[in-house]
Design a protein around this motif. Structure first.
Motif, PDB file in Angstrom:
ATOM      1  N   THR A  22       0.844  -1.192   0.000  1.00  0.00           N
ATOM      2  CA  THR A  22       0.000   0.000   0.000  1.00  0.00           C
ATOM      3  C   THR A  22       0.884   1.249   0.000  1.00  0.00           C
ATOM      4  N   PRO A  23       0.314   2.413  -0.268  1.00  0.00           N
ATOM      5  CA  PRO A  23       1.123   3.634  -0.166  1.00  0.00           C
ATOM      6  C   PRO A  23       1.773   3.784   1.203  1.00  0.00           C
ATOM      7  N   LEU A  48       5.548   5.308   5.825  1.00  0.00           N
ATOM      8  CA  LEU A  48       4.934   6.364   6.639  1.00  0.00           C
ATOM      9  C   LEU A  48       3.601   5.934   7.240  1.00  0.00           C
ATOM     10  N   GLY A  49       3.315   4.641   7.184  1.00  0.00           N
ATOM     11  CA  GLY A  49       2.034   4.153   7.686  1.00  0.00           C
ATOM     12  C   GLY A  49       1.807   4.451   9.149  1.00  0.00           C
ATOM     13  N   GLY A  50       2.895   4.552   9.928  1.00  0.00           N
ATOM     14  CA  GLY A  50       2.748   4.830  11.354  1.00  0.00           C
ATOM     15  C   GLY A  50       2.218   6.219  11.636  1.00  0.00           C
ATOM     16  N   VAL A  86      -1.691   7.715   4.046  1.00  0.00           N
ATOM     17  CA  VAL A  86      -0.799   8.396   3.105  1.00  0.00           C
ATOM     18  C   VAL A  86      -1.556   8.664   1.811  1.00  0.00           C
ATOM     19  N   ARG A  87      -1.496   9.914   1.352  1.00  0.00           N
ATOM     20  CA  ARG A  87      -2.109  10.242   0.072  1.00  0.00           C
ATOM     21  C   ARG A  87      -1.086  10.948  -0.801  1.00  0.00           C
TER      22      ARG A  87
END
Length: 306
Positions: free
Chosen positions: A200-201, A207-209, A213-214
């Motif tokens: 996933t992005p 940066l999932g934490g 994220v977009r």
């Protein structure tokens, strides 16, 4: 993924060719019949034409030979090596059949084994790619092998019927392989639709934490190799319709026509029905193979707004 016509033709034509060659190697057909002799030539042409078409997708086709050197680690290289190695018994058996009307059992069985291994290597080119989650499954080589076996059995049954031989065994083989081939494909596509994306992005950027994220801005504005080859999109409603067409044309209609041929016996309707069954099956496989690429999503698209 971009469904390149050269790759679609390569996987479909070579799969049918190897399937037919594998059936011929079993010695179930009369080697003295003209139809059997022509079948050997057709199998080699399908295999050779499919392999040659695959080079059209390369930027520098003249360097394709270099792929053969990486057989220790690359499934693409292993496929190339196996394709060349398999051509030896296939050509020898074809020459014995065409010129002498004899089937060389041991050589034929080696060709059958080589054909199966080559198709498996072709499938593993895609199944080994972790970056394309839809392909990275055991069902991918299973589908490739079953489709090759189904197409080869249909072609073999047509050859037998064209030579005035009512080969019940080959027709039954066609039914035995057709049903699980499309059942496996149904499950393969079901998994594709229901799978939770592993990449996933958030995971791609690390940066999932921090939360969702977009994309703020695309890496570049103009199309390049990545967006052309890995950013193909097809509407789900169109894909669903095409898959239904593939199942009906490639599975339901051929199975019905094989049953018609079984009931027809030695009548003229048998080869006609089997010829139509093979044609519809080929159309179904071409549609299925187009969707195989068109619906697959590459992990690199996490960095694009697609």
């Amino acid at each position: 993924m971009y469904p390149a016509l050269s790759i679609i033709f390569f996987t479909s034509a070579s799969g049918l060719g190897y399937g037919l060659a594998a059936v011929l190697g079993l010695g179930l057909l009369d080697p003295q019949a003209l139809a059997t002799k022509l079948a050997h030539v057709l199998a080699l042409c399908l295999i050779g034409g499919g392999l040659l078409s695959s080079t059209l997708h390369l930027h520098n086709p003249q360097r394709a030979w270099r792929a053969l050197s990486q057989w220790r680690s690359s499934w693409l290289s292993r496929e190339g090596v196996m394709a060349i190695a398999t051509f030896v018994p296939l050509t020898i058996n074809a020459a014995a059949t065409v010129f002498y009307g004899k089937h060389l059992l041991l050589v034929g069985l080696l060709g059958t084994l080589g054909a199966a291994v080559t198709v498996y290597c072709t499938a593993m080119i895609y199944a080994s790619l972790k970056s394309v989650q839809a392909w990275h499954t055991r069902l991918t080589p299973i589908c490739y092998l079953l489709f090759a076996a189904a197409g080869g059995s249909l072609a073999g049954a047509l050859v037998a019927a064209s030579g005035n031989a009512h080969s019940v065994v080959l027709m039954v083989m066609a039914l035995v392989f057709l049903v699980p081939a499309w059942a496996a494909k149904w499950q393969w596509r079901k998994n594709l639709r229901e799978a939770v994306p592993l990449s996933t992005p958030e995971s791609a950027t690390g940066l999932g934490g921090l939360g969702k994220v977009r994309l703020f801005e695309s890496p570049h504005f103009n199309d390049n190799y990545l967006t052309r080859e890995m950013g193909f999109r097809v509407a789900r409603k169109h894909a669903d319709k095409l898959f239904v067409i593939a199942i009906i044309a490639g599975g339901v209609v051929p199975a019905f026509l094989v049953l018609v041929a079984l009931a027809a016996g030695h009548a003229i309707w048998a080869p006609i029905a089997l010829g139509l069954a093979l044609l519809f099956h080929a159309l179904g496989v071409l549609t299925e193979r187009w969707l195989f690429f068109a619906e697959a999503r590459h992990a690199v698209m996490n960095y694009y707004s697609r």
